[in-house]
Design an enzyme around this catalytic site. Structure first.
Site, short mmCIF file in Angstrom:
data_model
loop_
_atom_site.label_atom_id
_atom_site.label_comp_id
_atom_site.label_asym_id
_atom_site.label_seq_id
_atom_site.Cartn_x
_atom_site.Cartn_y
_atom_site.Cartn_z
N SER A 124 -9.98 -0.59 6.88
CA SER A 124 -9.38 -0.47 5.55
C SER A 124 -8.67 -1.70 5.01
O SER A 124 -8.26 -1.70 3.86
CB SER A 124 -8.42 0.71 5.52
OG SER A 124 -9.16 1.89 5.36
N LYS A 184 0.85 -1.20 0.00
CA LYS A 184 0.00 0.00 0.00
C LYS A 184 0.88 1.24 0.00
O LYS A 184 1.90 1.29 0.71
CB LYS A 184 -0.89 -0.02 1.24
CG LYS A 184 -1.96 1.07 1.29
CD LYS A 184 -2.86 0.90 2.51
CE LYS A 184 -3.97 1.93 2.58
NZ LYS A 184 -4.84 1.74 3.76
N SER A 225 -9.75 1.75 2.70
CA SER A 225 -8.88 2.50 1.82
C SER A 225 -7.83 1.68 1.10
O SER A 225 -7.26 2.16 0.12
CB SER A 225 -8.18 3.59 2.64
OG SER A 225 -7.34 3.00 3.61
N1 GLN Z 1 -13.14 4.10 6.06
C1 GLN Z 1 -12.58 4.51 7.31
C2 GLN Z 1 -12.18 5.96 7.24
O1 GLN Z 1 -12.37 6.56 6.23
C3 GLN Z 1 -11.43 3.64 7.67
C4 GLN Z 1 -10.20 3.98 6.93
C5 GLN Z 1 -9.04 3.13 7.33
O2 GLN Z 1 -9.20 2.12 7.99
N2 GLN Z 1 -7.87 3.61 6.97
O3 GLN Z 1 -11.70 6.51 8.19
#
Ligand code: GLN
Length: 505
Positions: free
Chosen positions: A174, A75, A150
């Site tokens: 994410s 990532k 994400s």
């Molecule tokens: N979707 C969640 C957010 O936008 C989690 C994102 C993540 O785990 N990095 O904060």
């Protein structure tokens, strides 16, 4: 058999070289990229160089570990020395880290072959990878849908065999949510089990790095490669790391499995609920005892997270001031340079989080929002602790619905709802895994398995027992077929008829 084990035995038997494997994956990766856009940067040269180094070790008769020669996607919020690390943000578009994250350094030392850096929501804020400043990643199961986020690029890359395994980060879901949307396995480890050194910070009390793979064993093997104390991360735990492969026993008789009542009720889609209920019944048939568990504070999870995570983000992202890293917009005063740099460097969701966080932390509002959220966080943790007095693991759907269409969720609140089921796990710092448990209209559905702190082995064992007695993980997305020589499918030919029993439903 896991993809890693299959490739490892081919390497040991000298049926294929690490370079041949790397070339094959790179070719497929490049071929699928125009459709999927999983990668921000492809690191072909690095991959071939790492693969040749593994081949040299094999030729010299040296022993190699299971991860050596295995194609890995990373990532793009994990720092890679000399390779740009963008966080899918204009702010870091040209940022080349002067140092390497601990996790990628460990995997490189284990001989892994990095094929590229994957797309994400900007600074990991989002649930669809649509917040990337550069590109939208498509879901390999349906190119008109999002891969989740994400870590959408990592999940899509693994689902489409652009890489064997991948690293993601999980702050509120994410890793697990995109794993569910893309029909792969993803694990968020216990907070502190895996080093965050070199992970670009979003919300430091929640962020955790973890593995993606096509099978539970792939995920266990990658976890083994990254788990363990790191003096460079002050939140890193000093604990003995078990051999996670030992947990891979397809046998859970007598296990107590709790079903989180709150997460199967309101807010959960019909098809998802049906698939997860069938999975629970399957676990019962495998000999587990099923208990219903109440976690009354979970209904405040989303609200709590969306105070704590933006608050921490607003502090962490203060460093992007045009001076220390990345983008700098020219201006005639220092103040206007700050303003212009941040106005142009950050996308709308990141700005929204910074504003929410700054507000929640500001004097006069701190007690009402941030402090209150921290107290509710404790209540959520207590719900879990009470549950784990009664059960070995908890299960729920990973997400309320399968993957949605690109562009469908423009309203930020509807996007935040994707994290309903994953967020409590981060707030409590526990390990959570998502694995495929069914389909709705050709779209994968994920089952979430949560363990008590440092109980990754139990989570992996339940996941493995489920996986080995079902066929969901063998389904492949309808992209054009990989070439004959590709190692793609872990075929059902594995010993002792494992995996031959089809799951119903
Ligand atoms: N979707 C969640 C957010 O936008 C989690 C994102 C993540 O785990 N990095 O904060």
């Amino acid at each position: 058999m896991s993809v890693i084990r299959a490739l490892h035995s081919q390497l040991l038997a000298k049926e294929r070289s690490a370079e041949e494997i790397a070339r094959e994956y790179l070719e497929r990766l490049t071929q699928l990229e125009p459709q999927l856009k999983s990668f921000i940067t492809i690191t072909e040269e690095l991959a071939l160089q790492q693969a040749r180094a593994v081949d040299a070790r094999i030729r010299a008769g040296e022993a190699i570990g299971p991860l050596a020669g295995i194609p890995l996607a990373v990532k793009d919020n994990l720092c890679t020395q000399g390779i740009r690390t963008t966080c899918a943000s204009r702010m870091l578009e040209g940022f080349i880290p002067p140092y390497e994250s601990t996790v990628t350094a460990r995997l490189a030392a284990a001989g892994m072959v990095t094929v590229g850096k994957t797309n994400l929501d900007e600074f990991a804020m989002g649930s669809s990878t649509e917040n990337s400043a550069f590109q939208r990643t498509a879901n390999p199961w349906d190119l008109t849908r999002v891969p989740g986020g994400s870590s959408g690029g990592s999940a899509a890359a693994v689902a489409a065999d652009q890489a064997v395994v991948a690293l993601g980060s999980d702050t509120g879901g994410s890793i697990r949510q995109p794993a569910a949307f893309c029909g792969v396995v993803g694990l968020k480890p216990t907070y502190g089990l895996v080093s965050r050194y070199g992970l670009v910070a979003f919300a430091s009390s929640l962020d955790q790095v973890g593995p993606f793979g096509r099978t539970v064993e792939d995920v266990a093997l990658l976890l083994q490669g990254i788990a363990g104390h790191d003096p460079m991360d002050s939140t890193s735990l000093k604990v003995r790391i078990p051999d996670y492969s030992q947990a891979l026993i397809p046998e859970i008789k007598g296990f107590k499995i709790g079903v989180i009542r709150e997460l199967l009720g309101e807010g959960c889609g019909e098809e998802t609920r049906a698939a997860v209920q069938a999975a629970i019944q399957h676990l019962q048939e495998l000999g587990a005892e099923i208990l219903e568990i109440d976690c009354p504070s979970f209904r405040y999870g989303l609200a709590t997270y969306y105070i704590i995570a933006p608050s921490e983000a607003s502090a962490n992202l203060a460093r992007y001031d045009g001076v220390k890293y990345g983008l700098r917009e020219p201006a005639d005063s220092l103040l206007s340079m700050y303003g212009k740099t941040r106005a142009h460097g950050f996308g709308p969701e990141v700005k929204r989080r910074i504003m929410i966080g700054t507000y929640a932390l500001s004097s006069g509002y701190y007690d009402a929002y941030y402090l209150k959220a921290q107290k509710v966080r404790t209540l959520i943790k207590q719900d879990f602790l009470r549950a784990f007095e009664k059960v070995d693991v908890l299960v729920s759907p990973t997400t309320p619905t399968p993957a949605f269409k690109i562009g469908e969720r423009e309203d930020p609140l509807s996007m935040y709802l994707c994290d309903l089921m994953t967020i409590p796990v981060n707030l409590a710092g526990l390990p959570g895994l998502s694995l495929p448990c069914g389909f709705a209209d050709g779209l994968p559905i994920g089952l979430q398995i949560v363990g008590n702190a440092l109980q990754e082995s139990k989570v992996l064992r339940v996941a493995y027992a489920y996986e080995q007695s079902t066929d969901w993980h063998r389904q492949r997305p309808p992209l054009e077929k990989p070439k004959e020589s590709a190692p793609a499918q872990p075929k059902a030919k594995s010993k002792s008829g494992k995996g031959s029993k089809k799951s119903k439903g």
